[in-house]
Scaffold this motif. Sequence first.
Motif, PDB file in Angstrom:
ATOM      1  N   ALA A 146     -15.875  60.470  43.796  1.00 41.57           N
ATOM      2  CA  ALA A 146     -17.232  60.213  43.599  1.00 41.57           C
ATOM      3  C   ALA A 146     -17.288  60.523  42.005  1.00 41.57           C
ATOM      4  O   ALA A 146     -18.152  59.801  41.434  1.00 41.57           O
ATOM      5  N   ASP A 147     -16.705  61.210  41.492  1.00 46.49           N
ATOM      6  CA  ASP A 147     -16.849  61.385  39.969  1.00 46.49           C
ATOM      7  C   ASP A 147     -16.177  60.240  39.026  1.00 46.49           C
ATOM      8  O   ASP A 147     -16.756  60.120  38.132  1.00 46.49           O
ATOM      9  N   TYR A 148     -15.071  59.644  39.441  1.00 48.45           N
ATOM     10  CA  TYR A 148     -14.794  58.643  39.018  1.00 48.45           C
ATOM     11  C   TYR A 148     -15.941  57.378  38.849  1.00 48.45           C
ATOM     12  O   TYR A 148     -16.009  56.859  37.852  1.00 48.45           O
ATOM     13  N   ARG A 149     -16.391  57.258  39.908  1.00 50.83           N
ATOM     14  CA  ARG A 149     -17.572  56.070  40.149  1.00 50.83           C
ATOM     15  C   ARG A 149     -18.833  56.561  39.335  1.00 50.83           C
ATOM     16  O   ARG A 149     -19.012  55.836  38.704  1.00 50.83           O
ATOM     17  N   LYS A 150     -19.150  57.787  39.211  1.00 48.22           N
ATOM     18  CA  LYS A 150     -20.034  58.133  38.509  1.00 48.22           C
ATOM     19  C   LYS A 150     -20.085  57.861  37.083  1.00 48.22           C
ATOM     20  O   LYS A 150     -20.675  57.402  36.279  1.00 48.22           O
ATOM     21  N   SER A 151     -18.675  58.374  36.565  1.00 43.18           N
ATOM     22  CA  SER A 151     -18.504  58.499  35.242  1.00 43.18           C
ATOM     23  C   SER A 151     -18.178  56.889  34.714  1.00 43.18           C
ATOM     24  O   SER A 151     -18.827  56.793  33.833  1.00 43.18           O
ATOM     25  N   LEU A 152     -17.736  56.135  35.525  1.00 48.13           N
ATOM     26  CA  LEU A 152     -17.602  54.736  35.250  1.00 48.13           C
ATOM     27  C   LEU A 152     -18.989  54.059  35.192  1.00 48.13           C
ATOM     28  O   LEU A 152     -19.237  53.471  34.127  1.00 48.13           O
ATOM     29  N   ALA A 153     -19.900  54.492  36.176  1.00 49.87           N
ATOM     30  CA  ALA A 153     -20.968  53.892  36.289  1.00 49.87           C
ATOM     31  C   ALA A 153     -21.814  54.232  34.983  1.00 49.87           C
ATOM     32  O   ALA A 153     -22.621  53.366  34.128  1.00 49.87           O
TER      33      ALA A 153
ATOM     34  N   GLN B 103     -10.910  63.989  28.307  1.00 43.76           N
ATOM     35  CA  GLN B 103      -9.542  64.132  28.791  1.00 43.76           C
ATOM     36  C   GLN B 103      -9.659  63.577  30.251  1.00 43.76           C
ATOM     37  O   GLN B 103      -8.366  62.940  30.758  1.00 43.76           O
ATOM     38  N   GLN B 104     -10.465  63.812  31.213  1.00 47.09           N
ATOM     39  CA  GLN B 104     -10.652  63.242  32.487  1.00 47.09           C
ATOM     40  C   GLN B 104     -10.623  61.657  32.397  1.00 47.09           C
ATOM     41  O   GLN B 104      -9.992  61.220  33.190  1.00 47.09           O
ATOM     42  N   SER B 105     -11.283  61.533  31.501  1.00 44.27           N
ATOM     43  CA  SER B 105     -11.414  59.725  31.302  1.00 44.27           C
ATOM     44  C   SER B 105     -10.099  59.087  31.051  1.00 44.27           C
ATOM     45  O   SER B 105      -9.726  57.988  31.486  1.00 44.27           O
ATOM     46  N   MET B 106      -9.101  59.856  30.182  1.00 47.93           N
ATOM     47  CA  MET B 106      -8.008  59.600  29.984  1.00 47.93           C
ATOM     48  C   MET B 106      -6.913  59.483  31.111  1.00 47.93           C
ATOM     49  O   MET B 106      -5.962  58.857  31.441  1.00 47.93           O
ATOM     50  N   ALA B 107      -7.185  60.726  32.040  1.00 51.39           N
ATOM     51  CA  ALA B 107      -6.428  61.035  33.092  1.00 51.39           C
ATOM     52  C   ALA B 107      -6.704  59.735  34.007  1.00 51.39           C
ATOM     53  O   ALA B 107      -5.613  59.284  34.916  1.00 51.39           O
ATOM     54  N   TRP B 108      -7.623  59.404  33.973  1.00 53.66           N
ATOM     55  CA  TRP B 108      -8.155  58.257  34.858  1.00 53.66           C
ATOM     56  C   TRP B 108      -7.782  56.983  34.454  1.00 53.66           C
ATOM     57  O   TRP B 108      -8.062  55.837  35.041  1.00 53.66           O
ATOM     58  N   ASN B 109      -6.937  56.972  33.293  1.00 51.51           N
ATOM     59  CA  ASN B 109      -6.565  55.446  32.499  1.00 51.51           C
ATOM     60  C   ASN B 109      -7.879  54.696  32.432  1.00 51.51           C
ATOM     61  O   ASN B 109      -7.868  53.251  32.530  1.00 51.51           O
ATOM     62  N   ILE B 110      -8.991  55.271  32.178  1.00 55.31           N
ATOM     63  CA  ILE B 110     -10.193  54.478  31.728  1.00 55.31           C
ATOM     64  C   ILE B 110     -10.156  54.415  30.217  1.00 55.31           C
ATOM     65  O   ILE B 110     -10.296  53.462  29.515  1.00 55.31           O
ATOM     66  N   LYS B 111     -10.141  55.633  29.592  1.00 59.40           N
ATOM     67  CA  LYS B 111      -9.719  55.637  28.054  1.00 59.40           C
ATOM     68  C   LYS B 111      -8.497  55.602  27.756  1.00 59.40           C
ATOM     69  O   LYS B 111      -7.522  56.323  28.533  1.00 59.40           O
ATOM     70  N   ARG B 112      -7.871  54.890  26.789  1.00 59.90           N
ATOM     71  CA  ARG B 112      -6.317  54.916  26.572  1.00 59.90           C
ATOM     72  C   ARG B 112      -5.999  55.885  25.207  1.00 59.90           C
ATOM     73  O   ARG B 112      -4.773  56.153  25.167  1.00 59.90           O
ATOM     74  N   PHE B 113      -6.938  56.048  24.592  1.00 64.67           N
ATOM     75  CA  PHE B 113      -6.927  56.796  23.279  1.00 64.67           C
ATOM     76  C   PHE B 113      -7.904  57.658  23.161  1.00 64.67           C
ATOM     77  O   PHE B 113      -9.068  57.465  23.532  1.00 64.67           O
ATOM     78  N   THR B 114      -7.694  58.787  22.355  1.00 64.52           N
ATOM     79  CA  THR B 114      -8.946  59.616  22.106  1.00 64.52           C
ATOM     80  C   THR B 114      -9.658  58.963  21.036  1.00 64.52           C
ATOM     81  O   THR B 114      -9.446  58.421  20.351  1.00 64.52           O
ATOM     82  N   ASN B 115     -11.027  59.816  21.032  1.00 65.23           N
ATOM     83  CA  ASN B 115     -11.915  59.604  20.187  1.00 65.23           C
ATOM     84  C   ASN B 115     -11.367  59.445  18.867  1.00 65.23           C
ATOM     85  O   ASN B 115     -11.544  58.621  17.849  1.00 65.23           O
ATOM     86  N   ASP B 116     -10.460  60.871  18.340  1.00 67.28           N
ATOM     87  CA  ASP B 116      -9.898  60.919  16.897  1.00 67.28           C
ATOM     88  C   ASP B 116      -8.873  60.025  16.835  1.00 67.28           C
ATOM     89  O   ASP B 116      -8.813  59.229  15.674  1.00 67.28           O
TER      90      ASP B 116
END
Lengths: 275, 341, 101
Positions: free
Chosen positions: B55-62, B236-249
């Motif tokens: 559910a968190d993946y879905r919510k975060s993506l939306a 961090q969570q976003s990267m663990a889910w392979n949504i983000k591939r690199f950090t903001n910095d």
Amino acid sequence: MSFASHDSATRQSQGEAITAEEVAASGAVADEDAARYALILGDDALMLAQRLSAWISRAPELEEDVALGNIALDLLGHARFLLTYAGTAWHRTEDDLAYFRDEEEFRSCRLVEQENGDFGRTIARQLIVSIFQHEVYSRLVHSTDETLAAIADKALKEVAYHQDHAIQWTLRLGLGTEESARRLQAGLDELWASVEELFIDVDPIPRLASVAVAPSTLREPTMARLGEIIEQAGLRVPEVGGSFGADRSGRFSEHRGHILAEMQVLARRHPGATW
Amino acid sequence: MPHPSTAQDSHAAPLRLADASDADAAAEEAEAGQARFDELIAEDSRIEPRDWMPADYRKSLARQISQHAHSEIIGMQPEGNWITRAPSLKRKAILMAKVQDEAGHGLYLYSAAETLGTARETFYDQLYTGRAKYSSIFNYPARTWADIGAIGWLVDGAAITNQVPLCRASYGPYGRAMVRVCKEESFHQRQGWEILHTLSHGTAEQHRMAQDAVDRFYGPALQMFGPPDTDSPNSQQSMAWNIKRFTNDELRQRFVDMIVPQAEALGLTLPDPELAWNEERGHYDFGELDWDEFFAVLKGQGPLSSQRLEHYRRARDEGAWVREAAAAYARRQAAAEPIGA
Amino acid sequence: MTSEHSAHAGGWPLWEVFIRTARGLSHVHAGSLHAPDAGMAVRNARDLYTRRNEGTSVWVVPAEAVTASDPDAKGSFFESPQGKSYRHATYYTASEGVKHL
């Protein structure tokens, strides 16, 4: 780009239609009268493109932002090659003509200069103009002036789509809700007095028998087509006579000055600058 | 239903064989779903709309995709502001095509977000009521023509730096939308750079205009990558889910490294006295950004925050009767014609 | 059925768009859009998905008309072809080295 190359649904190409740059590079030089005729067509396209472009980010739905944007871009393209061609007669560029002519030097009709109003009024204007332009370009493809004929060939295909877009919306608004029918009818009523100007054979058209399309010959087919669609949409053809001063001179338009003030402000503040 | 029954890529109805109404069965299903989801993420595969997802993946993506879509839509305004005044017909055509592309990109992204089971109207409503966020930079004004150049070069440049890795986002529809967006946007940054290049090499006044625009957009453009990693809890969570591939910095650094030589080629200065090549790191060092301003703008205190929303609301309000008319016409046609006509 | 996905939530219904990029190729799913009816949908699709000459033909399909397989049934739904390598030409190796076979 490699990351998208596998996706055939995004395969792009530039197409092979005529552009303003090609008109300029072709070496074709318009004679004085043909150039003045090209200005009439080009100024209509330019003013309408300018008006329609103001819809982007304000359309009733995102899909319609994109649709109106396409139409405005097509018209701007027509303006660019028509002004470019006209300019060859006087060693002036499209931008010289668009940005450094004054009000009374433009030859647009009052209909295209009208304010957008609501979407109903914009569709009313689109219906009238696109049907008229379709009548013009479908004949201009036979012009003895080769450049005008080539421009007409490109413009005709695009204007056919503009006409279709306007008709689709005319039907939906006319037969949609009471409010939409009322608004579209109001748009037609308000604009109708400006229609007559489209059909006047202003100078130099009478001298351009095989080069130009005489607008007076388009009155009958344009009005017949308009009447047919307006009726199909459950609306009335307004019974309003053409207003006085239908000569494209600008002497009888208040809108033109405002459009130009906005369009030209930056270019005129930096004369001679390149952008 | 134990979990939202989602539309798939084609938003279609799934062929459910039976309803898992029993709580035990639901828990079992969730466990199996989670295992399958973890497996797909681990092998860097893609999640598709009708797959089970947390559910968190879905919510975060939306949230992320719709914010991205909103940014495209609100982003039409600052540039749209200059279409009627563009200083040449060619520039007018380019700008019009670009702003129109942004409407298209908003559409692609809303479509991707919709596959998560929320209708576009809901996202519209979140933006309309001011509950949704969008990129803060669009709350700054585009005052001069040079701003159109700076927006193309810096704002679109930052956006592309951010978006190219998103083409590989684990959520299939998002990645596919980003491929289309990136492909179309490749001209946006170039046309901006070209505007600035022409101004920078034009009259003295044009050059000054170009420098002024870069001065104003540099900081906010760097902030488009989001707060520093130390201050970005979702990353961090976003990267663990392979949504983000690199950090903001990381992305911000990549962007700075890219634009420094580009600014030199423009003959313009980036407004950061601390900007310097660091031989040891192999990157440019740059100064601290004004994060107080960033968070204030994010909270709606941007110079044009209320104007942007008001413009959006007015368009929605004034278009309501049109949308209703078209829907009424469609209902009437459907009622009048037999199926298949 | 899809209860959460409200294709009609106050707005226009959702349509799936398929584009044929060139003669000889299949229509490929390009994305989706909203439109009040099929006539507007196909026009909106042209405006949205072929701005850069990407298409020679456009299909639109109401999103709710698409029936899809159940992703949870992946195991059984797509199991049968697994292990049937004899359906592929590469299974047959005796003819290696023989031409035109």
